[in-house]
Design a protein around this motif. Sequence first.
Motif: not given
Length: 868
Positions: A424-441
């Motif tokens: 759950q932590r990895i999923e939240a970090s990938y789908s909920g943090w990495f992808i949105p952060q990368l998308s925004s940048a």
Amino acid sequence: MSLQRITDSLVSLFAAYPIVFWNDVDAEFSTSIENLALEGVNLVRLNETPALQVKIDIERQLDQRWLLYSPQAEPDPHHDWLLDIRLRSKSFKADSTSILLDDLGLVSQSLRGYLKGRGKFFRSKDRVERLKRLVVAGDNADDLDRKMLAVLTRADQPEFFAILQRLFAALVSDGNVELNAQPKLWQDIIGNDLGDAFWLLAKAQFGYSETDPSLRDLLFRILVTDFCRSLLCDPAESLKHFILPEQHLAANASVFASRWRSDLSHYSSYNLISATVERDLELNRVLSGFSADDLVEVMTFEEVERRIISDLKDRVLSGAGAMMESVFTLIGRRREGHWANAILANANDVSRALAASYDALEAGTQFLSLKAQYPDGFSFASAEAGFTVYQAELFRFDQLYRHFNRAAEYVEPMGWAVLHELRQRIEASYSGWFIPQLSSAWDRVLEGETGLLSTWRLPAVINQQDFFAKVVSPLSDSGTKRMFVVISDALRYEVAEELVQIINSKSRLKANLSSLLGVLPSYTGLGMAALLPHQTLSYKTNANLDLVADGKPVSSIEQRSGHLTAYAGVAIKAEDLLVMGKDKGREFVKDRQLIYIYHDRIDLIGDKQSSESKTFEAAADTVTELAQLVSFIVNSLNGSNVLVTADHGFMYQESALEEADKSALSDKPEGTLRAKKRYLLGHNLGSIDKAWSGNTALTAGTEMEGSLDFWVPKGASRFHFAGGARFVHGSAMPQEIVVPLIAIRESESEATKTKPVSISLLGASNKVVTNTQRFEFIQNEAVSERVLARSVVISLRDGDKPISNEQTVTFDSSSQLLDERKRSLMLTVLSGAYDRNKDYFLVARDASTKVEVLRVPVKVDLAFSNDF
């Protein structure tokens, strides 16, 4: 012995001696001796004929042959009236004990009584024949008992450890363990009066001397002793009464357990039996008070592995900074052990799941450690900077996410909950943090007057549509006679990076990874067409929006093959080329200069709702298949230059998508010709805030008249969720448009040859003074593309005979610092007498090939014993 055999033996003796004495101690043949067919031989019964008469008869008939028979033992020489005759004659014995001594090749007459006492064993001709293969002339009674036990248990070697392995294995029947059973092997031991001999050996080897001994009790004591000896802390009070009492002999329990675990013919019985023992011990309750550090050296029970995995998972979730390094160290040690060993990982579902648990923990730790390096998310000064940093490092998020989930796929079916929270932590970090952060940048450097969408060009990066002109043609112009181009559908950059590592681990091959700026929209038809040699590229506005290169349709492999004929080329599916084999394959490419080979695994699996959940499995299979394809091209088709690339990458997430992931379009814009989850194509589409937009003339090099407008959803959004939605491509995220380009060449230079790391033993004094001793090794060079990691099995040996347990150690450090390339291990020496002046050897053998890589002489002088 039959009368015929006696007759034959006597005839043979009389051929060399005129007089033969036969002292039949038990008078076994007193009634049947008259039936012997001995022509020309005078039979004299010494118990019926006076000695003087015998002397006179022999002296009067010196040319005669004489058989002097007595049903009594041979007299003492001082009282033997026929001593002078006996000294110039030959003695013959035909009693069963004498015959047995002779058959076994034993020289000690003192064993006669012993052999009579083992009469039950010798009733079987088969047992006697098998024993004969083990006996040596100087064996004593203890030696013979041990070898008889080996015969009864059909042990591989006449050693107590081998005997015990067979007996313990006999407690398993059809996969079920019955610790209180009396297996047939044990019944045979008792039935042949060898039970006491067995327990004497148990006492000599382990110090086991219970008043009411049993196999079950011995088993518990051996396994618990091994467990407690391996602990790096005090053992639990509830287990101490099982510990074997004599410390120097208790060490043998660890050696025995280690050998049992590592014996490929018996390790499965070990797994089943140890699982039963740990349940009876309620070990899960006992282990709750131990940490992974306490248990790191314990290999006795599977439950220990589960406890360590659980502890490490908690550490990863706590994110305790410096503790992360200890997580990697502990994972490395456990991978060298029994339960999660890579060599045995595919032996059964449990071993595979335990090994995969560590793979998941390692990937998860690396993912979260990488995330910690970007506390403020991502910010790129330009599209070039973003493209570069994705290639250099950010692709690791995608790769580690894939590795974690791929490993977790092996664990989840076991019903274990150990990875749920971390997943759950990895999923939240990938789908909920990495992808949105990368998308925004990424959005910030795509849009705007100077954004990437305005030029679709990057300094020093070749556009996908220029692949042939700027990559293939220059190689051909430089003298390459034949080019092989492998295009793997949806080969993402991070998957290609893994493939490069595999290829570079093979001698004679050198692979370099770079990238192309993919076409936009990033979908198969456009990407495949862009990679072909062409002067012009355009769309046909038919129902399929087919692509046309230089006026020729190139949507199918057959059409692409036809297009390539103008370049002395051909197109073929990878599986069709491989099935040809070496000879037909060479004939196929003989007259061609350009071979395009199409591979499809990731897109084939991922782009379907029914199978998209197997995307990461398909990625792993792709790495394997492409490595095999490259080897086939180089080794069978003499392809010295190979290029591997893709039409596009992909986006994938494990979690189900929510409405927030959808860039909803109330209506398709007027002019839409094709609408997919990640792109729209059409004429005069205009632009909207929810999508990145443009025209293929700029982003794919299509002719103006044959170009189309496109919309692609921003970030990881989808236009709709129809069909599969977790696996997508078509838009402009780095995962989709950083298209890998692998250039592979064959070379015979030393620089392209691979070798495993070499190791050395540290320390000037190679002397073993305690029954458990630490050894330290140095990995002589750092692991690199050409210097490969190596696992070795280390033990102490007397010649080739092991005198200690075996330990597996993996040398895989890529550090340039010597201190970081050191590894240590503990070896337990079998108790026994050792010649302090003799050379024994510390031996290291490659775990896979069994090739000896190190042999160092050591002295063994066990002056001290270790406490637990």
